[in-house]
Design an enzyme around this catalytic site. Structure first.
Site, PDB file in Angstrom:
ATOM      1  N   GLN A  50       0.818  -1.219   0.000  1.00  0.00           N
ATOM      2  CA  GLN A  50       0.000   0.000   0.000  1.00  0.00           C
ATOM      3  C   GLN A  50       0.847   1.263   0.000  1.00  0.00           C
ATOM      4  O   GLN A  50       0.329   2.369  -0.193  1.00  0.00           O
ATOM      5  CB  GLN A  50      -0.927   0.002   1.212  1.00  0.00           C
ATOM      6  CG  GLN A  50      -0.208   0.164   2.542  1.00  0.00           C
ATOM      7  CD  GLN A  50      -1.106  -0.046   3.736  1.00  0.00           C
ATOM      8  OE1 GLN A  50      -1.461  -1.161   4.075  1.00  0.00           O
ATOM      9  NE2 GLN A  50      -1.492   1.064   4.370  1.00  0.00           N
ATOM     10  N   CYS A  73      -5.056   0.140   3.798  1.00  0.00           N
ATOM     11  CA  CYS A  73      -4.896  -1.259   4.193  1.00  0.00           C
ATOM     12  C   CYS A  73      -6.195  -2.048   4.078  1.00  0.00           C
ATOM     13  O   CYS A  73      -6.203  -3.214   3.686  1.00  0.00           O
ATOM     14  CB  CYS A  73      -4.340  -1.347   5.610  1.00  0.00           C
ATOM     15  SG  CYS A  73      -5.367  -0.570   6.868  1.00  0.00           S
ATOM     16  N   HIS A  99      -5.286  -0.956  11.648  1.00  0.00           N
ATOM     17  CA  HIS A  99      -4.777  -1.650  10.462  1.00  0.00           C
ATOM     18  C   HIS A  99      -5.630  -2.878  10.182  1.00  0.00           C
ATOM     19  O   HIS A  99      -6.113  -3.538  11.113  1.00  0.00           O
ATOM     20  CB  HIS A  99      -3.327  -2.072  10.709  1.00  0.00           C
ATOM     21  CG  HIS A  99      -2.578  -2.477   9.482  1.00  0.00           C
ATOM     22  ND1 HIS A  99      -2.533  -1.712   8.335  1.00  0.00           N
ATOM     23  CD2 HIS A  99      -1.818  -3.586   9.219  1.00  0.00           C
ATOM     24  CE1 HIS A  99      -1.769  -2.317   7.435  1.00  0.00           C
ATOM     25  NE2 HIS A  99      -1.339  -3.464   7.941  1.00  0.00           N
ATOM     26  N   ASN A 104       0.269  -9.327   5.119  1.00  0.00           N
ATOM     27  CA  ASN A 104       0.231  -7.872   5.261  1.00  0.00           C
ATOM     28  C   ASN A 104       0.281  -7.217   3.882  1.00  0.00           C
ATOM     29  O   ASN A 104       0.395  -7.891   2.857  1.00  0.00           O
ATOM     30  CB  ASN A 104       1.404  -7.405   6.135  1.00  0.00           C
ATOM     31  CG  ASN A 104       1.131  -6.079   6.810  1.00  0.00           C
ATOM     32  OD1 ASN A 104       0.184  -5.374   6.487  1.00  0.00           O
ATOM     33  ND2 ASN A 104       1.970  -5.719   7.767  1.00  0.00           N
TER      34      ASN A 104
END
Length: 503
Positions: free
Chosen positions: A111, A117, A422, A444
């Site tokens: 990102q 996110c 997040h 992630n």
């Protein structure tokens, strides 16, 4: 009275009174014990200012502690996070998992310098089905496509709220808060569903990243300045319209919305120049690609058609909902957050609050069903970005400074110590001999350098303390929690509640 019979109301009343009396006695005793432990001696500073006498006393205590003296020797010239990292935590948090999704997606997404996110987590969940169906080795959906429509809709949402609350003083807490949090990059699962159902999705090559989708701050700053100006224009116009008795409320609203649309053109001009003109959701696109065997393929259709055809199989995003663990509030209840949304008139943000064990079980059940898991957490707490480790025992602060951390999860929410910051995806879990989670594999969206080639590991203790949300398809959720969601009787939290934070 027979065994199993219902006590009379009089007896029930006596029982309640007895219990209340016992409870009062217990509370009184606990209070007395607590007061007995307090130091009620006179403070060194009578007026509450910092006294040097206190400093002298504290210094005397520290100089008599070899451990604290050693901490002073080491920590004044080293990074405390690096120095106090627990070796045993790294050993325990191995990137090894005995329950994982069979199909592997890629590449690890990034990102970059943006707060998208939640959109990356959403598209990382969706691409799992797409890649299986189309036999792809690597694939990304366009995160910037959803980002464009989200930002434009959030601008409209903010200006609608400005119209709705134009009669409030400009320094009212609500007006002030909304002006501060007007077009965050972040979002929530229900907001993602709004975008998916309205605009669909497209492969990234059809609407690739731009500089300002990956570096959103300059555009956000510019848009916020214009939108705050727009809100004041609408407030002034609203006041003028209300002052004219010949103008009905409906006519005034139509005039305000007409003006709002004219103002939104400026937002669109800025966004389309910096992000690119996105495809319309009903506009046909042609995507050419290679599958993992090197065989060329081609697809033609609209973003909405792509979403319906490939993005999900058994578990529709629209049929999934959020379980949260918020110990401040009652479990088994539905919650929403006032004024939180992106598409005006769209699906509200809804949470079913429940015990943390239900979130864990939902994760395990989804993984065993072959479904990646969207979740929201406070990623900055007790985590090592480089190593990709999230563990409450990661840093030995208590031992080094001779302190204790006493905040509970509820305390952290109450005091702004923690909130959802997040969103990521869980794609694996390591179960112990009893079948309970020991650690989780986390995909992630920070590129492939941190962690284990972009994957993080999260301990079960960290999950308990810093995971707040798990999204679950209704078909895989506990029936009683589905019933809470379906009942739809949501308690509304204020806009500034921690559950209103956007991942």
């Amino acid at each position: 009275m027979n065994m199993g019979s219902t006590p009379s109301k009089a007896v029930q009343s006596e029982i309640r009174e007895q219990r209340e009396s016992e409870k009062a006695t217990y509370v009184t005793r606990e209070l007395a014990q607590s007061l007995a432990k307090l130091d009620l001696s006179a403070p060194l500073s009578v007026d509450g200012s910092l006294s040097l006498s206190n400093v002298d006393a504290w210094e005397d205590d520290v100089t008599q502690s070899p451990k604290l003296q050693l901490a002073r020797t080491i920590l004044n010239h080293t990074n405390i996070r690096e120095t106090l990292t627990s070796r045993s935590s790294y050993i325990a948090d191995a990137h090894v998992f005995n329950t994982e999704l069979e199909f592997k997606t890629g590449p690890i997404t990034n990102q970059k310098s943006s707060g998208r996110c939640w959109l990356f987590a959403t598209t990382n969940v969706l691409r799992y089905n797409i890649m299986k169906k189309l036999n792809l080795s690597e694939f990304q959906l366009s995160q910037s496509y959803l980002f464009f429509w989200d930002k434009l809709n959030k601008s409209n949402y903010y200006l609608e709220l400005a119209i709705q609350h134009a009669d409030l003083p400009v320094d009212d807490r609500l007006v002030y808060y909304l002006a501060d949090e007007l077009i965050s990059d972040g979002g929530q699962w229900d907001m993602a569903v709004n975008l998916l159902e309205t605009y669909g999705v497209i492969p990234q090559p059809l609407y690739p990243e731009s500089l300002h989708s990956s570096l959103s701050s300059p555009v956000n700053t510019l848009l916020k300045t214009k939108l705050r100006e727009h809100a004041l224009i609408l407030r002034d116009l609203s006041a003028s319209l209300r002052a004219d008795p010949a103008i009905s409320a409906d006519a005034a609203l139509r005039a305000l919305r007409s003006k709002k649309e004219a103002l939104l053109k400026e937002v669109y001009v800025v966004m389309s120049a910096t992000l690119g003109v996105p495809p319309r959701p009903d506009e046909k696109q042609t995507w050419d690609y290679y599958d993992k065997d090197g065989k060329p393929g081609s697809w033609t259709g609209t973003p909405r058609e792509f979403y319906k055809a490939f993005a999900y199989d058994k578990y529709s995003p629209a049929d999934s909902f959020s379980l949260i663990n918020d110990p401040r509030n009652e479990y088994g209840k539905l919650y929403t957050v006032d004024k939180l949304g992106n598409i005006w008139g769209g699906r509200p943000v809804l949470y079913v609050n429940t015990e943390i064990e239900n979130l864990k079980q939902a994760v395990v059940k989804q993984l065993k069903a072959g479904q990646p898991v969207f979740f929201g957490c406070d990623v900055g707490q007790f985590s090592d970005r480089n190593a990709g480790v999230m563990d409450t025992a990661l840093f030995e602060y208590e031992a080094a400074f001779d302190i204790k951390f006493g905040l509970t999860k509820a305390d952290r929410l109450r005091t702004s110590e923690s909130s959802m910051t997040h969103a990521m995806v869980i794609s694996g879990v390591h179960l112990d001999a009893a079948g309970r989670p020991a650690r989780y594999k986390v995909e992630n969206s920070w590129g492939d350098v941190p962690g284990d080639r972009g994957y993080f590991v999260m301990s079960d203790a960290w999950f308990e303390q810093f995971v707040y949300q798990v999204v679950v398809p209704r078909a895989l959720a506990p029936r009683d929690l589905v019933a809470v969601f379906d009942k739809g009787e949501a308690q509304t939290l204020p806009p500034w509640d921690p559950m209103g934070s956007l991942a």
